[in-house]
Design an enzyme around this catalytic site. Sequence first.
Site, mmCIF file in Angstrom:
data_model
loop_
_atom_site.group_PDB
_atom_site.id
_atom_site.type_symbol
_atom_site.label_atom_id
_atom_site.label_comp_id
_atom_site.label_asym_id
_atom_site.label_seq_id
_atom_site.Cartn_x
_atom_site.Cartn_y
_atom_site.Cartn_z
ATOM 1 C CG HIS A 180 -16.466 -23.738 11.004
ATOM 2 N ND1 HIS A 180 -14.964 -23.195 11.540
ATOM 3 C CD2 HIS A 180 -16.220 -25.179 11.082
ATOM 4 C CE1 HIS A 180 -14.456 -24.284 11.907
ATOM 5 N NE2 HIS A 180 -14.977 -25.380 11.606
ATOM 6 C CB CYS A 215 -5.212 -37.097 10.984
ATOM 7 S SG CYS A 215 -4.689 -35.993 9.317
#
Lengths: 274, 450
Positions: free
Chosen positions: B101, B52
């Site tokens: 990342h 989400c």
Amino acid sequence: MSSLFFIIATVAYFVGSVGYFFYVIRNSNSVARAANIALVIGFAFHTVGIYILARKFGYLPVTSIPQTLSLFAWTIVLAYLVFQWRFDIKILGTFVSPLAMFFMLLSPAIPSGVVHQIPVLKSIWVVVHISLIFLSNALFAIAFCAGIMYLIQEKQIKKKTFGVLFRRLPSLEKLDKTNYICLLIGFPLLTGGLITGFIYASRVWHGYWHWDPKEIFAMVTWAIYAVLFHERLAVGWRGKKAAIMAIIGFIAVIVTFLGVNIFLKGHHFYFRVS
Amino acid sequence: MGKQIILLGLSHKTAPVEIRERVASISANDRTPLDWLPQLKKIDELFFLSTCNRVEFLFTTDEVQEGIDEISSKISLEIGQPLSSIQGHIYIYYNLEAVKHVFRVAASLDSMVVGEPQILGQIKDAYRESVDHRTSSVILNRLLHKSFSVAKRIRTETRIGSYAVSISYAAVELAKKIFGSLENKSVLLIGAGEMAELAAEHLIHNGVSRIYVANRTLERAMELAARFRGTTVPFDQIPENLEVVDIIISSTGASDFILHYDEVKSRMRARRNRPLFFIDIAVPRDIEPEVGEIDNVYLYDIDSLQGLVELNLNERRKEAERAEHIIEEEALKFDNWLKTLEVVPTIVALKEKAEKIRQREIRKTMLQLANNSQNLEESLEVLTRSIINKLLHDPILFLKRKSVRESKNLYVDLVQSLFNLHEIQENKESVDKRSRSNVRELKRKACKFK
């Protein structure tokens, strides 16, 4: 021979104190574990040292202030180890290990005075009397440490100022419970210790009460804990008040235990400082 | 130039929820971008993550720009609008930065609630998807497995996740410092509101067993009570209930205090001084500030909770620095592995070539042996010699061709170290030296006998 064991024990307590100090700064569980191991090792050496002395004299080694202090330190560490094992309050070590070390260092610093071979000390009543008193005092020492911890933690929560100790210190509930358990076991032990003392005194010196300074201070100490014991059980005293009482009570213990022996005279002094 | 690792995506940090939703829609209803891989000619391996808070594509390619263009145009085709319209929300990381990342995301350093543990599970699920779809291979397999272990390392070596950095978590942390365990404790919810409900939820999650709800409108109270499986309490009987509850969360819209010093103080004896924890998140406040002065009563308003949150944020920043250090370290390790990967194709080709030569030569020898044209000893001589010749043919030719160039020394050195010729020469020299000195020694001895 026994002094070598005491020296090793003192060093181990010192290592434990340093370790527990670093545990506060750098919240590392492995440091706490290492410090705890140091205390266990110190305790083992300490036990052997006391055993050797006891064998040598044929009774509990309590005839000089150094011996008494050392035995006191030993019971405190014993009580600590039991609490650590049952309740896992790591930071208790931060408070208890310096206390034990303090008594150990104090022990040779005070002149030992004249040690007599005293046949009265061989009585079973004396052994019970001393054991009970020492055990109760050790528990009160733990309650004293828990009390200090409680006051620090409660102040942080009340005043909303959170220091390093906020995270390391256990919950108020756990500290209060420690206080409660120490009192619940320690007070009956103290009472029993005093009663055996009176019984013994009545047999040796004919009469329960002699207005001996130590007797008076012991009764004051007992009264303080009696109040706390009653208020806790009957009224539900807890938290801050109980913590403060535990601290006051332990100060009374120290005064009774050391102050009277060093500064006053009475028949508890086979080892009077001359 | 070997394979390039590219990460393209958007997250809560770069894109508002509407845009995240739109991009995330590409994976709705059993569809997954992993199915695109056969059509994406420039892209070798593909991994797709959608939560989400983020949508990310991780892929490997030989041609960076073409790969990115290909995947971008596919995305814009799917979401029905040109990617340039959301260009500002998209980030692209290359190679080492992409690796870092991925590690950071897996370790929950990039999460909305830093340190929350769900993200690792989501990455693991997404990875399983890509394994099922056979879209990940050598590089991404290794990268993702590595990201799991990095996340675990950060979790054990730092305390990144252990700081309460929201009001409701701070309330739980304090409750635990007061009560120890929250089992068998009960909560009274006065008034309703998002934050109060969130705090109640966290407390229940941490073991609180009973919930009481008091609200001016009974309907709302019943609604809340139903949600938390609690019971309702009449609004004007709140003080009476202080004897049975331990934690009070208050967030009414009242303009005056609804609980006063005397009302609380007078109930402490009946509680046998068991602690009371008031969490007043109403503005203006619901509980008289003097209540906090009562023994065994702890009162926190929204500002004081915020103070604890700030403190925790600070602590967490320190932990985050340690975590970043771990990530740097692990990313470099991964990069080193990647570099060794670049020579792998050459090694394979070299082995294949040698194998081809061996098979061709052995076939010839077998043929000759079958024809009885040679005896075994001769055949082996020929076989081994021709294998050596064929193997060395190209390197020798190469060297000869370079011998007229200025850079010949470079190639000579290269070949020497390639076949370890220095050592052989040195050995030979030292053997020579030794034998020479032996001769000398013998001569000397011989002189003595004269």
